[in-house]
Design an enzyme around this catalytic site. Structure first.
Site, PDB file in Angstrom:
ATOM      1  N   GLU A  29       8.506  10.075  -7.239  1.00  0.00           N
ATOM      2  CA  GLU A  29       8.481   9.785  -8.762  1.00  0.00           C
ATOM      3  C   GLU A  29       8.151  10.740  -9.509  1.00  0.00           C
ATOM      4  O   GLU A  29       8.815  10.797 -10.725  1.00  0.00           O
ATOM      5  CB  GLU A  29       7.790   8.392  -8.760  1.00  0.00           C
ATOM      6  CG  GLU A  29       8.488   7.410  -8.144  1.00  0.00           C
ATOM      7  CD  GLU A  29       8.024   7.122  -6.612  1.00  0.00           C
ATOM      8  OE1 GLU A  29       6.790   8.226  -6.221  1.00  0.00           O
ATOM      9  OE2 GLU A  29       8.578   6.310  -5.969  1.00  0.00           O
ATOM     10  N   HIS A  89       4.124  -4.130  -6.622  1.00  0.00           N
ATOM     11  CA  HIS A  89       5.389  -4.097  -7.092  1.00  0.00           C
ATOM     12  C   HIS A  89       5.498  -4.792  -8.303  1.00  0.00           C
ATOM     13  O   HIS A  89       6.560  -4.502  -8.878  1.00  0.00           O
ATOM     14  CB  HIS A  89       6.304  -4.736  -6.138  1.00  0.00           C
ATOM     15  CG  HIS A  89       6.722  -4.002  -4.936  1.00  0.00           C
ATOM     16  ND1 HIS A  89       5.905  -3.544  -3.859  1.00  0.00           N
ATOM     17  CD2 HIS A  89       7.861  -3.344  -4.462  1.00  0.00           C
ATOM     18  CE1 HIS A  89       6.363  -2.808  -3.164  1.00  0.00           C
ATOM     19  NE2 HIS A  89       7.817  -2.701  -3.413  1.00  0.00           N
TER      20      HIS A  89
END
Ligand SMILES: Cc1ncc(C[n+]2csc(CCOP(=O)(O)OP(=O)(O)O)c2C)c(N)n1
Lengths: 330, 322
Positions: free
Chosen positions: A65, A134
């Site tokens: 990321e 998440h």
């Protein structure tokens, strides 16, 4: 359902927010050849997009990321308009450096020599029972970081219109997609539907209390407003849509009218958007207040996976009704 | 000036003068700091050959990202010492209007996209700048300077892997100066060379003596030709040494005196001067003339920077958004 300025002539198409985002991206990529998109699985999942625009403009990336966000920043500074998909909001922690220190700060630090037109998409919120790694509504982190814009739509039309605006914006925009809303179909005006960043929407007008909210709790507030109406309380509901810039004027005008504010979001309370709104209201509309401001937020706890616990995380319509009834009785 | 150009091979003269300019600039900055007239900065004393050698291989199409020790890179690229020094002092005439200070100077007109003081920040943006080159056309390449410390950040590995997988024209230049702020490289990695890491990413790599400007120039020219031609990344390690402390002031009493001494004897400027004199590539008079020219430029830069105004208070909140 938000009130849109489109007139009755506009044809509407029913689609999910997920489809609305895909449509927005495809339209913007058609309009502007410098718009590109990449992320983990973006080319695989966005098969139609990859077919239409090719492997150069629609890319899968390594699982990294930081470099996804950094690459977007570097590309944005030098002529491209990247849209990156970082999947789930907790994964943003791996990209904080690039988003906060580079994309957010370098326009300023460079004395305006460089700008960073990039969009970062991240999903969050209860609805999939995926648990705390998440699901975390961390949008306020980015509101607190200079140089970024932050949006979080509540319905299909705004998903489309805000994403299109975000792609056209010359600044880094954080686009938070509430997981719980992604598959709820809604009406989207056809054509080039653009929603300006920084403009809240008055979803429902009222005179007794102002409910200020964004994301999935817009729907809880609307449901609460219906119940309240049956009890003789008229609630105005404001969907912020943009968290930065924040449409202070719309919020303040409403609170000056109603004299009461209830601030509702799924994210935790400490230093959240509600806290910021409460401060703004206290600073600028204190004399209009007929009752103390109330915040209704998710708890200051990691989000649970267990379905009933997760469902209890975000403030629901009943809690909102209860809070308003208490506030009005005050 | 004319005599100088006639009697000295131009690139050799240019390299020496560029290195002298960097050294004088850094010493001037440090002196201003010592006198309480400037904030702190990280100097590149000892690493001049790396900066000048790599810049010798680039042309104006190319773009550059660098780290907190960037004054040498900027000067070797042709940046105006007056505007760098003004930026260090936070003056409005600096390249970023005083908002950067020494640690984040960018110079768009010279293709310098970024100085990052986040160690590794330059590595995170470099593939994106190269992606723009790949997609928007042109033959320009991207050069990213970073330290051996930055190579231990995860982002180095993410960056070079992505550049390899996406065929991005990035020349990675690791200036291995043996130090990572106050920690010796040997404490943080088992390898002696960062270049050996390139192979695991499928990236061609090379180490060059970073204290020999001609060697760096030659290696960088090969590397640049490779990146320009293949549009693939290359990792060039310039093996060198940081001769001053990490930042100003830093007495660097933690440095092993024997190690420091051995590298001082390999000072890139003193050794190059001597070589050029020995080879009669330059006369003592020409060298003196070069040094006074450099001194005059730096004195002028210091005066310009000191006399320049600070930004107005309105600048506090401008450029937050484009
Ligand atoms: C992310 C980050 N961590 C730590 C620091 C503090 N710091 C500044 S320079 C430096 C050493 C960097 O070493 P290296 O990359 O080898 O470059 P050098 O200073 O030797 O040129 C450190 C630790 C920083 N600026 N950024």
């Amino acid at each position: 359902m938000s009130t849109h300025e489109e007139n009755a002539m506009t044809t509407m198409t029913t689609m999910t927010p997920e489809a609305a985002m895909a449509e927005a991206l495809a339209e913007e990529m058609r309009r502007d050849a410098t718009v590109i998109t990449f992320g983990e699985g973006v080319a695989t999942k966005g098969y139609a997009l990859a077919q239409e625009f090719g492997a150069q403009r629609v890319r899968n990336t390594p699982l990294a990321e930081g470099i996804i966000a950094g690459t977007a920043a570097g590309a944005a500074a030098t002529g491209l308009r990247p849209v990156i998909d970082l999947l789930f909001a907790p994964f943003l922690t791996f990209a904080m450096e690039e988003i906060v220190n580079s994309a957010g700060k370098l326009s300023y630090i460079s004395g305006g020599q460089f700008s960073f037109p990039m969009v970062t998409i991240a999903r969050t919120g209860s609805g999939w029972a995926v648990g705390a790694q998440h699901n975390q509504n961390n949008e306020a982190w980015f509101v607190h970081s200079p140089g970024l814009k932050v949006v979080m739509p509540s319905n299909a039309a705004d998903f489309k219109g805000l994403l299109k605006s975000a792609i056209r914006d010359d600044n880094p925009v954080m686009f938070f997609a509430d997981i719980g809303l992604l598959h709820t179909p809604g009406e989207v005006p056809s054509g080039d539907h653009v929603v300006p960043i920084g403009k809240a929407s008055v979803v429902r007008e009222g005179v007794d209390v102002t409910l200020v909210t964004y994301g999935k709790t817009v729907h809880s507030c609307v449901a609460a407003a219906s119940t309240l109406e049956e009890n003789g309380i008229s609630a105005e509901v404001i969907d912020l849509r943009s968290l930065k810039p924040l449409d202070e004027a719309t919020v303040l005008a409403s609170v000056r009218k109603t004299g009461r504010a209830v601030l509702v979001h799924e994210a935790a309370a400490p230093c959240g958007v509600g806290a910021e709104l409460a401060a703004i209201i206290a600073e600028k509309a204190f004399s209009s207040l007929r009752a103390p401001v109330v915040r209704l937020t998710g708890p200051d706890a990691p989000s649970p996976a267990s379905f009933p616990l997760e469902a209890a995380f975000a403030p629901g319509a009943d809690a909102i009704v209860e809070a308003v009834v208490k506030q009005v009785a005050n | 000036m004319t005599t100088f150009e006639v009697s000295v091979e131009p690139r050799v003269a240019q390299s020496l003068e560029a290195m002298l300019l960097i050294r004088a600039f850094e010493e001037q900055s440090a002196a201003l700091n010592a006198a309480g007239k400037s904030p702190s900065m990280c100097t590149s004393v000892g690493q001049e050959a790396s900066a000048v050698g790599v810049m010798n291989a680039l042309d104006e199409r190319d773009q550059i990202l660098t780290n907190h020790r960037s004054a040498g890179h900027l000067l070797a690229r042709g940046a105006d010492p007056r505007r760098i020094l003004a930026e260090i002092l936070g003056k409005s005439t600096g390249y970023c209007g005083g908002k950067s200070g020494s640690l984040h100077i960018s110079v768009k007109e010279l293709g310098v996209v970024l100085t990052s003081t986040i160690v590794g920040g330059e590595l995170s943006l470099a593939p994106g700048v190269a992606l723009s080159r790949q997609m928007l056309g042109g033959e320009g390449i991207v050069v990213v300077f970073f330290g051996d410390g930055a190579a231990t950040e995860g982002i180095f590995h993410e960056s070079i892997n992505l550049a390899a997988v996406w065929n991005l024209p990035v020349l990675y230049v690791c200036e291995n100066n043996q130090w990572q702020a106050f920690v010796h490289r040997k404490e943080t990695m088992l390898a002696d060379h960062i270049s050996t890491w390139g192979a695991s990413y499928g990236v061609k790599s090379q180490t060059v003596d970073g204290n020999d400007v001609d060697a760096v120039t030659a290696a960088a020219k090969d590397a640049v030709a490779y990146v320009r031609g293949t549009r693939k990344p290359f990792l060039l390690e310039t093996y060198t040494y940081r001769l001053r402390g990490h930042m100003e002031p830093d007495p660097a009493s933690y440095v092993d005196p024997a190690e420091l001494q051995s590298w001082k004897e390999r000072d890139p400027i003193a050794t190059y001067e001597q070589r050029l004199l020995d080879e009669h590539a330059i006369t003592p008079a020409e060298l003196d003339a070069m040094k006074s020219r450099v001194r005059a430029r730096i004195e002028d830069a210091a005066q310009f920077a000191m006399e320049s105004p600070y930004p107005s208070f309105e600048e506090l909140t401008t450029n937050v958004y484009a």
